[in-house]
Design a protein around this motif. Structure first.
Motif, PDB file in Angstrom:
ATOM      1  N   PRO A 169       3.674   8.396   2.179  1.00 29.05           N
ATOM      2  CA  PRO A 169       4.844   8.000   2.338  1.00 29.05           C
ATOM      3  C   PRO A 169       5.332   7.848   3.691  1.00 29.05           C
ATOM      4  N   LEU A 170       6.031   6.949   4.160  1.00 37.04           N
ATOM      5  CA  LEU A 170       6.533   6.774   5.446  1.00 37.04           C
ATOM      6  C   LEU A 170       8.229   7.010   5.675  1.00 37.04           C
ATOM      7  N   ALA A 171       8.760   6.868   4.644  1.00 36.95           N
ATOM      8  CA  ALA A 171      10.315   6.966   4.505  1.00 36.95           C
ATOM      9  C   ALA A 171      10.737   8.303   5.039  1.00 36.95           C
ATOM     10  N   GLY A 172      11.773   8.223   5.931  1.00 40.89           N
ATOM     11  CA  GLY A 172      12.210   9.503   6.259  1.00 40.89           C
ATOM     12  C   GLY A 172      11.433  10.418   7.304  1.00 40.89           C
ATOM     13  N   ARG A 173       9.837   9.755   7.536  1.00 33.81           N
ATOM     14  CA  ARG A 173       9.273  10.644   8.390  1.00 33.81           C
ATOM     15  C   ARG A 173       9.402  10.525   9.846  1.00 33.81           C
ATOM     16  N   SER A 174       8.810  11.196  10.490  1.00 33.79           N
ATOM     17  CA  SER A 174       8.720  11.343  11.981  1.00 33.79           C
ATOM     18  C   SER A 174       8.512  10.032  12.615  1.00 33.79           C
ATOM     19  N   PRO A 175       9.422   9.301  13.402  1.00 33.69           N
ATOM     20  CA  PRO A 175       8.909   8.084  13.800  1.00 33.69           C
ATOM     21  C   PRO A 175       8.115   8.296  15.261  1.00 33.69           C
ATOM     22  N   SER A 176       8.122   9.145  15.696  1.00 36.26           N
ATOM     23  CA  SER A 176       6.937   9.530  16.807  1.00 36.26           C
ATOM     24  C   SER A 176       5.609   9.632  16.108  1.00 36.26           C
ATOM     25  N   TYR A 177       5.610  10.283  15.081  1.00 35.38           N
ATOM     26  CA  TYR A 177       4.324  10.478  14.539  1.00 35.38           C
ATOM     27  C   TYR A 177       3.854   9.168  14.110  1.00 35.38           C
ATOM     28  N   THR A 178       4.796   8.386  13.467  1.00 36.34           N
ATOM     29  CA  THR A 178       4.418   7.239  12.806  1.00 36.34           C
ATOM     30  C   THR A 178       3.597   6.231  13.984  1.00 36.34           C
ATOM     31  N   VAL A 179       4.304   6.251  15.105  1.00 38.60           N
ATOM     32  CA  VAL A 179       3.856   5.328  16.078  1.00 38.60           C
ATOM     33  C   VAL A 179       2.302   5.716  16.685  1.00 38.60           C
ATOM     34  N   CYS A 210       0.723  -1.298  -0.041  1.00 42.32           N
ATOM     35  CA  CYS A 210      -0.009   0.022  -0.006  1.00 42.32           C
ATOM     36  C   CYS A 210       0.963   1.121  -0.051  1.00 42.32           C
ATOM     37  N   HIS A 211       1.943   1.302   0.754  1.00 49.22           N
ATOM     38  CA  HIS A 211       2.815   2.426   0.695  1.00 49.22           C
ATOM     39  C   HIS A 211       4.096   2.687  -0.163  1.00 49.22           C
ATOM     40  N   GLY A 212       3.973   1.619  -1.188  1.00 50.28           N
ATOM     41  CA  GLY A 212       4.693   1.816  -2.390  1.00 50.28           C
ATOM     42  C   GLY A 212       6.158   1.218  -2.009  1.00 50.28           C
ATOM     43  N   GLN A 213       6.983   1.318  -3.262  1.00 50.38           N
ATOM     44  CA  GLN A 213       8.476   0.599  -3.050  1.00 50.38           C
ATOM     45  C   GLN A 213       9.073   1.425  -2.059  1.00 50.38           C
ATOM     46  N   ASP A 214      10.059   1.181  -1.073  1.00 50.82           N
ATOM     47  CA  ASP A 214      10.714   1.752  -0.329  1.00 50.82           C
ATOM     48  C   ASP A 214      10.108   2.858   0.587  1.00 50.82           C
ATOM     49  N   LEU A 215       8.720   2.204   0.731  1.00 51.11           N
ATOM     50  CA  LEU A 215       7.909   3.259   1.593  1.00 51.11           C
ATOM     51  C   LEU A 215       7.760   4.568   1.305  1.00 51.11           C
ATOM     52  N   LYS A 216       7.722   5.010  -0.002  1.00 57.75           N
ATOM     53  CA  LYS A 216       7.927   6.327  -0.680  1.00 57.75           C
ATOM     54  C   LYS A 216       6.420   6.912  -1.104  1.00 57.75           C
ATOM     55  N   GLY A 217       5.353   6.077  -0.786  1.00 58.23           N
ATOM     56  CA  GLY A 217       4.158   6.514  -1.004  1.00 58.23           C
ATOM     57  C   GLY A 217       3.529   5.880  -2.348  1.00 58.23           C
ATOM     58  N   LEU A 218       2.216   5.793  -2.489  1.00 59.67           N
ATOM     59  CA  LEU A 218       1.581   5.261  -3.830  1.00 59.67           C
ATOM     60  C   LEU A 218       0.182   5.829  -3.954  1.00 59.67           C
ATOM     61  N   GLY A 219       0.399   6.865  -4.892  1.00 59.12           N
ATOM     62  CA  GLY A 219      -0.946   7.565  -5.015  1.00 59.12           C
ATOM     63  C   GLY A 219      -1.271   8.271  -3.762  1.00 59.12           C
ATOM     64  N   ASP A 220      -2.606   8.416  -3.385  1.00 57.40           N
ATOM     65  CA  ASP A 220      -2.939   9.043  -2.071  1.00 57.40           C
ATOM     66  C   ASP A 220      -2.523   8.250  -0.762  1.00 57.40           C
ATOM     67  N   VAL A 221      -1.896   6.985  -1.063  1.00 58.40           N
ATOM     68  CA  VAL A 221      -1.486   6.317   0.190  1.00 58.40           C
ATOM     69  C   VAL A 221      -0.137   7.104   0.765  1.00 58.40           C
TER      70      VAL A 221
END
Length: 341
Positions: free
Chosen positions: A288-298, A275-286
């Motif tokens: 990206p997670l790559a390089g983003r705040s881990p506190s926010y992700t948790v 869902c989040h794309g190759q290397d977690l860089k996002g896919l369409g309107d899903v």
């Protein structure tokens, strides 16, 4: 590839006729990999991790002494009153981004804060909120709609930024949403967070809605936490949009997170690239997670698990995170944050 949701100037166009097939498609692709025999944890047995949901104690800021402040690499000078103005963001580096349009650069006192204040003029954001740079306009618009409609909340109501976002979402117009979503979507997210595996971390307190190291050199075991702090507290206090963050994570968490993200952890979760794309860089309107705040992700993983966060694709996410422990969430967030955005 998953179908792309339409980008519109109003959240009302995200009709059930459009989003239902997307949810069904992604659910079939992703959730088919989860082993139903693995019992999910009960959310109430996992209280919100306080390090991910900093609760700001009451504080009275020092009065403005009238002395202009400056930050490295900028010719701009601002007083504390200007830096604290929620309706006109302090813009230390105006050449780093296009001119801020409409509500991004100018809020409406007293109800609507400028988007660029909390999320920064360049959209890089801070641990207590979201990095908006490079997210799709459709995703941003949908989140504002979810806040406005009461389906996106927080698992820790005492944490102030989420309810502030709810209030802002209720006060903006459709045109505000369109302008701000398109602006932040046009920006390129820059490397912003240095991830460091460690056994010990600085002792911290909460200031400015985030964790701040105590003065001195006191340390404590990290445990199963992520301690995300400013690389330069003084610059971050002045809201310098070029000064990023350090995320201290447990030793071995990046490798554990990689296994969960790339294999599903023997049925604990989904393969995230689905869902989040190759290397977690996002896919369409899903997003990206790559390089983003881990506190926010948790926080988002926990909010989906607890049910505090609903809205578009929440059914898929709730199934994906149902079996995750806090340690799993820490590992996933550490791995995602360690990737190049």
């Amino acid at each position: 590839m998953a179908p792309r949701l339409p980008r519109t100037d109003s959240h009302s166009r995200y009709s059930a006729r459009v989003i239902a097939p997307v949810i069904i498609c992604l659910t079939v692709l992703a959730c088919a990999e989860i082993q139903k025999g693995v019992p999910p944890p009960i959310a109430s047995q996992q209280p919100p991790p306080p390090w991910a949901y900093p609760v700001q104690p009451p504080v009275t800021p020092p009065p403005d002494d009238g002395v202009p402040r400056r930050v490295p690499g900028s010719s701009v000078s601002l007083t504390l009153t200007q830096i604290r103005d929620l309706y006109v963001p302090p813009d230390w580096h105006p050449d780093d981004h296009p001119p801020m349009p409409g509500v991004v650069g100018h809020g409406r006192n007293p109800k609507t804060f400028a988007c660029g204040y909390c999320h920064y003029p360049n959209g890089q954001g801070r641990p207590e909120n979201s990095s908006l740079a490079g997210l799709s306009a459709g995703y941003i618009a949908q989140q504002i709609a979810d806040y406005k409609n009461g389906v996106r909340k927080t698992s820790e109501p005492k944490m102030l930024p989420p309810p502030m976002m709810v209030d802002n979402a209720k006060s903006v117009t459709d045109e505000d949403v369109k302008i701000s979503a398109e602006y932040f979507a046009s920006l390129k997210y820059q490397p912003w967070i240095k991830v460091v595996e460690t056994d010990t971390v600085p002792k911290t307190h909460i200031a400015g809605f985030m964790l701040v190291p105590l003065e001195g050199a006191e340390v404590e075991p990290i445990g199963q936490r992520i301690i995300e702090v400013a690389q330069d507290v003084a610059r971050t206090t002045l809201r310098d949009s070029r000064s990023g963050f350090i995320a201290y994570v447990p030793v071995g968490s990046i490798k554990r997170g990689e296994a969960l993200v790339t294999t599903g952890g023997q049925g604990k979760t989904t393969v995230y690239a689905t869902c989040h794309g190759q290397d977690l860089k996002g896919l369409g309107d899903v997003p990206p997670l790559a390089g983003r705040s881990p506190s926010y992700t948790v926080r988002q993983l926990y909010d989906f698990q607890s049910g505090a966060r609903g809205g578009l694709l929440s059914a898929l996410m709730k199934e994906s995170v149902a079996r995750l422990t806090i340690e799993d969430m820490v590992s996933i967030a550490a791995y995602a944050a360690s990737l190049s955005p």
